[in-house]
Design a protein around this motif. Structure first.
Motif, PDB file in Angstrom:
ATOM      1  N   UNK A 284       0.839  -1.193   0.000  1.00 44.87           N
ATOM      2  CA  UNK A 284       0.000   0.000   0.000  1.00 44.87           C
ATOM      3  C   UNK A 284       0.875   1.245   0.000  1.00 44.87           C
ATOM      4  N   UNK A 285       0.426   2.252  -0.704  1.00 45.13           N
ATOM      5  CA  UNK A 285       1.136   3.527  -0.761  1.00 45.13           C
ATOM      6  C   UNK A 285       0.145   4.645  -1.024  1.00 45.13           C
ATOM      7  N   UNK A 286       0.626   5.884  -0.911  1.00 45.17           N
ATOM      8  CA  UNK A 286      -0.197   7.025  -1.233  1.00 45.17           C
ATOM      9  C   UNK A 286      -0.718   7.788  -0.043  1.00 45.17           C
ATOM     10  N   UNK A 287      -0.452   7.303   1.148  1.00 46.70           N
ATOM     11  CA  UNK A 287      -0.894   8.020   2.327  1.00 46.70           C
ATOM     12  C   UNK A 287      -0.101   9.300   2.529  1.00 46.70           C
ATOM     13  N   UNK A 288      -0.544  10.090   3.502  1.00 45.25           N
ATOM     14  CA  UNK A 288       0.147  11.334   3.775  1.00 45.25           C
ATOM     15  C   UNK A 288      -0.678  12.220   4.665  1.00 45.25           C
ATOM     16  N   UNK A 289      -0.245  13.469   4.752  1.00 46.76           N
ATOM     17  CA  UNK A 289      -0.926  14.479   5.551  1.00 46.76           C
ATOM     18  C   UNK A 289      -1.702  15.401   4.616  1.00 46.76           C
ATOM     19  N   UNK A 290      -2.968  15.582   4.913  1.00 51.17           N
ATOM     20  CA  UNK A 290      -3.826  16.418   4.076  1.00 51.17           C
ATOM     21  C   UNK A 290      -4.759  17.208   4.977  1.00 51.17           C
ATOM     22  N   UNK A 291      -5.166  18.367   4.505  1.00 51.65           N
ATOM     23  CA  UNK A 291      -6.117  19.162   5.268  1.00 51.65           C
ATOM     24  C   UNK A 291      -7.535  18.632   5.067  1.00 51.65           C
ATOM     25  N   UNK A 292      -8.375  18.903   6.020  1.00 50.28           N
ATOM     26  CA  UNK A 292      -9.779  18.518   5.905  1.00 50.28           C
ATOM     27  C   UNK A 292     -10.359  19.082   4.614  1.00 50.28           C
ATOM     28  N   UNK A 293     -11.133  18.243   3.935  1.00 53.48           N
ATOM     29  CA  UNK A 293     -11.687  18.629   2.651  1.00 53.48           C
ATOM     30  C   UNK A 293     -10.837  18.221   1.469  1.00 53.48           C
ATOM     31  N   UNK A 294      -9.627  17.799   1.728  1.00 49.47           N
ATOM     32  CA  UNK A 294      -8.715  17.408   0.666  1.00 49.47           C
ATOM     33  C   UNK A 294      -8.920  15.985   0.198  1.00 49.47           C
ATOM     34  N   UNK A 295      -8.041  15.557  -0.707  1.00 50.46           N
ATOM     35  CA  UNK A 295      -8.161  14.244  -1.329  1.00 50.46           C
ATOM     36  C   UNK A 295      -6.828  13.511  -1.308  1.00 50.46           C
ATOM     37  N   UNK A 296      -6.918  12.198  -1.304  1.00 48.08           N
ATOM     38  CA  UNK A 296      -5.759  11.334  -1.469  1.00 48.08           C
ATOM     39  C   UNK A 296      -6.185  10.126  -2.291  1.00 48.08           C
ATOM     40  N   UNK A 297      -5.228   9.558  -3.014  1.00 50.76           N
ATOM     41  CA  UNK A 297      -5.490   8.296  -3.686  1.00 50.76           C
ATOM     42  C   UNK A 297      -4.481   7.265  -3.198  1.00 50.76           C
ATOM     43  N   UNK A 298      -4.997   6.224  -2.595  1.00 54.51           N
ATOM     44  CA  UNK A 298      -4.153   5.129  -2.130  1.00 54.51           C
ATOM     45  C   UNK A 298      -4.046   4.069  -3.224  1.00 54.51           C
ATOM     46  N   UNK A 299      -2.896   3.448  -3.292  1.00 56.59           N
ATOM     47  CA  UNK A 299      -2.668   2.363  -4.244  1.00 56.59           C
ATOM     48  C   UNK A 299      -2.244   1.116  -3.487  1.00 56.59           C
ATOM     49  N   UNK A 300      -2.606  -0.025  -4.013  1.00 59.98           N
ATOM     50  CA  UNK A 300      -2.186  -1.304  -3.444  1.00 59.98           C
ATOM     51  C   UNK A 300      -1.686  -2.173  -4.591  1.00 59.98           C
TER      52      UNK A 300
END
Length: 122
Positions: free
Chosen positions: A5-21
């Motif tokens: 798994x990858x793609x995590x991180x720190x983001x502000x509320x309302x933001x987006x992330x895409x995780x990959x496995x």
């Protein structure tokens, strides 16, 4: 068998992330693939799943309308697109594979990745 798994991180509320496995040793189209998460002091919980047979998806109530699970059979990779993130989404996110059924329980998934940290700040 490896699920990375990858793609995590720190983001502000309302933001987006895409995780990959990224999966090796298994075929994502032949397993039920799921995303789970575990916040500090809490049990691991189901977030989203994609069925092996037809690629249909299912979500926890907390993820409905905000998260989207998908897979790329050619890349043998599963994704979790997370939008409108909230501080309550802060957790370690894990991908997992069920080689037998589609029970979406942490106790019945057969293979697990190591997880990626998602932190949402307010």
């Amino acid at each position: 068998v490896q699920l990375q798994a990858s793609g995590g991180g720190l983001v502000q509320a309302g933001g987006s992330l895409r995780l990959s496995c990224a999966v090796s040793g298994r075929t994502v189209g032949r397993d039920a693939m799921g995303w789970f998460r575990q916040a500090p002091g809490k049990d691991r919980e189901f977030v989203a799943g994609i069925r092996r047979s037809d690629g249909s998806t299912t979500y926890a109530d907390s993820a409905k309308g905000r998260f989207t699970i998908s897979r790329d059979n050619a890349k043998n990779t599963v994704y979790l697109q997370m939008n409108s993130l909230e501080p309550e989404d802060t957790a370690v996110y894990y991908c997992a594979a069920d080689a037998v059924g589609t029970r979406w329980s942490p106790r019945t998934m057969n293979y697990w990745g190591k997880g990626t940290q998602v932190t949402v700040s307010s």
